[in-house]
Motif scaffolding. Structure first.
Motif, PDB file in Angstrom:
ATOM      1  N   UNK A  32      -2.257 -36.286  17.558  1.00  0.00           N
ATOM      2  CA  UNK A  32      -0.887 -35.922  17.911  1.00  0.00           C
ATOM      3  C   UNK A  32      -0.576 -36.141  19.391  1.00  0.00           C
ATOM      4  N   UNK A  33      -1.603 -36.323  20.202  1.00  0.00           N
ATOM      5  CA  UNK A  33      -1.409 -36.488  21.637  1.00  0.00           C
ATOM      6  C   UNK A  33      -0.927 -37.911  21.929  1.00  0.00           C
ATOM      7  N   UNK A  34       0.146 -38.064  22.699  1.00  0.00           N
ATOM      8  CA  UNK A  34       0.649 -39.411  22.999  1.00  0.00           C
ATOM      9  C   UNK A  34      -0.252 -40.134  23.996  1.00  0.00           C
ATOM     10  N   UNK A  35       0.063 -41.362  24.261  1.00  0.00           N
ATOM     11  CA  UNK A  35      -0.655 -42.138  25.267  1.00  0.00           C
ATOM     12  C   UNK A  35      -0.552 -41.418  26.612  1.00  0.00           C
ATOM     13  N   UNK A  36      -1.677 -41.128  27.216  1.00  0.00           N
ATOM     14  CA  UNK A  36      -1.699 -40.360  28.459  1.00  0.00           C
ATOM     15  C   UNK A  36      -1.848 -41.237  29.695  1.00  0.00           C
ATOM     16  N   UNK A  37      -1.941 -42.521  29.520  1.00  0.00           N
ATOM     17  CA  UNK A  37      -2.184 -43.417  30.646  1.00  0.00           C
ATOM     18  C   UNK A  37      -1.061 -43.309  31.688  1.00  0.00           C
ATOM     19  N   UNK A  38      -1.448 -42.958  32.915  1.00  0.00           N
ATOM     20  CA  UNK A  38      -0.494 -42.874  34.010  1.00  0.00           C
ATOM     21  C   UNK A  38       0.384 -41.637  33.990  1.00  0.00           C
ATOM     22  N   UNK A  39       0.120 -40.686  33.090  1.00  0.00           N
ATOM     23  CA  UNK A  39       0.974 -39.504  32.931  1.00  0.00           C
ATOM     24  C   UNK A  39       0.459 -38.317  33.744  1.00  0.00           C
ATOM     25  N   UNK A  40       1.380 -37.404  34.044  1.00  0.00           N
ATOM     26  CA  UNK A  40       1.044 -36.137  34.699  1.00  0.00           C
ATOM     27  C   UNK A  40       0.967 -35.060  33.614  1.00  0.00           C
ATOM     28  N   UNK A  41      -0.159 -34.359  33.567  1.00  0.00           N
ATOM     29  CA  UNK A  41      -0.462 -33.462  32.451  1.00  0.00           C
ATOM     30  C   UNK A  41      -0.565 -32.022  32.941  1.00  0.00           C
ATOM     31  N   UNK A  42      -0.052 -31.092  32.141  1.00  0.00           N
ATOM     32  CA  UNK A  42      -0.233 -29.657  32.356  1.00  0.00           C
ATOM     33  C   UNK A  42      -0.936 -29.089  31.137  1.00  0.00           C
ATOM     34  N   UNK A  43      -2.033 -28.340  31.369  1.00  0.00           N
ATOM     35  CA  UNK A  43      -2.788 -27.715  30.283  1.00  0.00           C
ATOM     36  C   UNK A  43      -2.653 -26.199  30.428  1.00  0.00           C
ATOM     37  N   UNK A  44      -1.993 -25.574  29.457  1.00  0.00           N
ATOM     38  CA  UNK A  44      -1.759 -24.129  29.475  1.00  0.00           C
ATOM     39  C   UNK A  44      -2.900 -23.403  28.772  1.00  0.00           C
ATOM     40  N   UNK A  45      -3.629 -22.573  29.527  1.00  0.00           N
ATOM     41  CA  UNK A  45      -4.795 -21.906  28.967  1.00  0.00           C
ATOM     42  C   UNK A  45      -5.939 -22.879  28.849  1.00  0.00           C
ATOM     43  N   UNK A  46      -6.313 -23.496  29.960  1.00  0.00           N
ATOM     44  CA  UNK A  46      -7.229 -24.646  29.949  1.00  0.00           C
ATOM     45  C   UNK A  46      -8.671 -24.281  29.646  1.00  0.00           C
ATOM     46  N   UNK A  47      -9.032 -22.990  29.769  1.00  0.00           N
ATOM     47  CA  UNK A  47     -10.396 -22.591  29.441  1.00  0.00           C
ATOM     48  C   UNK A  47     -11.437 -23.348  30.239  1.00  0.00           C
ATOM     49  N   UNK A  48     -12.402 -23.942  29.540  1.00  0.00           N
ATOM     50  CA  UNK A  48     -13.488 -24.665  30.194  1.00  0.00           C
ATOM     51  C   UNK A  48     -13.081 -26.055  30.683  1.00  0.00           C
ATOM     52  N   UNK A  49     -11.832 -26.434  30.469  1.00  0.00           N
ATOM     53  CA  UNK A  49     -11.341 -27.699  31.002  1.00  0.00           C
ATOM     54  C   UNK A  49     -11.603 -28.910  30.125  1.00  0.00           C
ATOM     55  N   UNK A  50     -11.949 -28.689  28.856  1.00  0.00           N
ATOM     56  CA  UNK A  50     -12.267 -29.825  27.980  1.00  0.00           C
ATOM     57  C   UNK A  50     -11.096 -30.789  27.854  1.00  0.00           C
ATOM     58  N   UNK A  51      -9.892 -30.253  27.641  1.00  0.00           N
ATOM     59  CA  UNK A  51      -8.729 -31.111  27.453  1.00  0.00           C
ATOM     60  C   UNK A  51      -8.300 -31.770  28.763  1.00  0.00           C
ATOM     61  N   UNK A  52      -8.521 -31.088  29.861  1.00  0.00           N
ATOM     62  CA  UNK A  52      -8.207 -31.684  31.164  1.00  0.00           C
ATOM     63  C   UNK A  52      -9.061 -32.923  31.404  1.00  0.00           C
ATOM     64  N   UNK A  53     -10.342 -32.801  31.135  1.00  0.00           N
ATOM     65  CA  UNK A  53     -11.237 -33.939  31.354  1.00  0.00           C
ATOM     66  C   UNK A  53     -10.955 -35.050  30.348  1.00  0.00           C
ATOM     67  N   UNK A  54     -10.599 -34.679  29.114  1.00  0.00           N
ATOM     68  CA  UNK A  54     -10.227 -35.692  28.131  1.00  0.00           C
ATOM     69  C   UNK A  54      -9.010 -36.480  28.615  1.00  0.00           C
ATOM     70  N   UNK A  55      -8.024 -35.781  29.173  1.00  0.00           N
ATOM     71  CA  UNK A  55      -6.818 -36.461  29.651  1.00  0.00           C
ATOM     72  C   UNK A  55      -7.154 -37.500  30.715  1.00  0.00           C
TER      73      UNK A  55
END
Length: 245
Positions: free
Chosen positions: A37-60
């Motif tokens: 469901x996540x769109x193409x993130x290339x070149x995008x600015x991302x906000x992660x709400x409740x990022x926890x251990x940062x898994x999704x941040x590093x994936x982005x």
């Protein structure tokens, strides 16, 4: 109420031993559906709400996002996230989800994984996310499914020999606080109906693009056998919403 159970030592220790805490995204049963469901993130600015251990941040960043801001209320979570991150394009900031207050549209994509059922006012958060998203931006979120949160017990109905007979659902329309039991601790969650999630987003201005009530893949069940019963009732609700261009 802004709950911060993850800075309680005993709770954090137990959370850190969960399969998804050790194995990351690949150990999360809902991850294949969420990733789709996540769109193409290339070149995008991302906000992660409740990022926890940062898994999704590093994936982005692995997907070539331009920058990532992860926020979480827990110092323990953020400390662990920083320990596993070596990337100047990722910033971690201590902040409650309810307190985000970005004055301009600063982000192209907002992610939130299994955090918003801890927030009392989903409608207000939806408005704040809408405000901070650029036109055409995406809000991708996962929460515990309303079928799962309706009863505070969040447990099966068992037979005389301890077998799982069915998942009970009651008081579904009674939205609000639930004193749940999670990792042998009392944890406050907020139950809301499926329609309340949808209306919270639509009333904020979003259009709904995708919905998913995923079940674990056979591969996940093979790795984590205790998830075999997760095909019998929905545990997660995933929503992809978009701010009109």
């Amino acid at each position: 109420m802004k709950q911060n159970k993850y800075d309680e030592v005993s709770f954090f220790e137990k959370y850190s031993q969960m399969p998804r805490s050790i194995g990351g995204l690949q150990a999360a049963g809902e991850w294949p559906a969420l990733r789709a469901m996540i769109p193409d993130l290339r070149g995008k600015k991302i906000l992660d709400l409740g990022c926890g251990f940062g898994w999704h941040c590093r994936y982005a960043r692995e997907q070539q996002a331009r920058s990532v801001l992860g926020i979480d209320l827990s110092d323990n979570m953020l400390e662990r996230a920083r320990e596993h991150t070596n990337d100047p394009a990722i910033e971690y900031r201590r902040m409650a989800i309810e307190d985000i207050d970005f004055r301009e549209p600063e982000f192209d994509v907002v992610l939130s994984s299994l955090a918003l059922h801890y927030v009392e006012r989903f409608d207000l958060v939806s408005r704040k996310v809408y405000h901070c998203l650029a036109a055409g931006g995406s809000f991708i979120l996962s929460v515990e499914h309303p079928v799962f949160t309706a009863l505070a017990a969040q447990d099966w109905h068992y037979g005389p020999n301890g077998e799982r007979l069915h998942w009970p659902v009651d008081h579904y329309q009674d939205e609000g606080l639930r004193q749940a039991r999670f990792l042998d601790h009392d944890v406050i969650k907020y139950h809301r109906t499926f329609s309340s999630y949808i209306h919270g987003l639509v009333d904020a201005g979003f259009s709904i693009e995708k919905l998913s009530e995923p079940q674990p893949t056979p591969e996940v069940v093979a790795r984590v056998p205790e998830m075999k019963d997760e095909t019998r009732r929905p545990m997660f609700l995933l929503i992809a919403a978009r701010k009109p261009a």
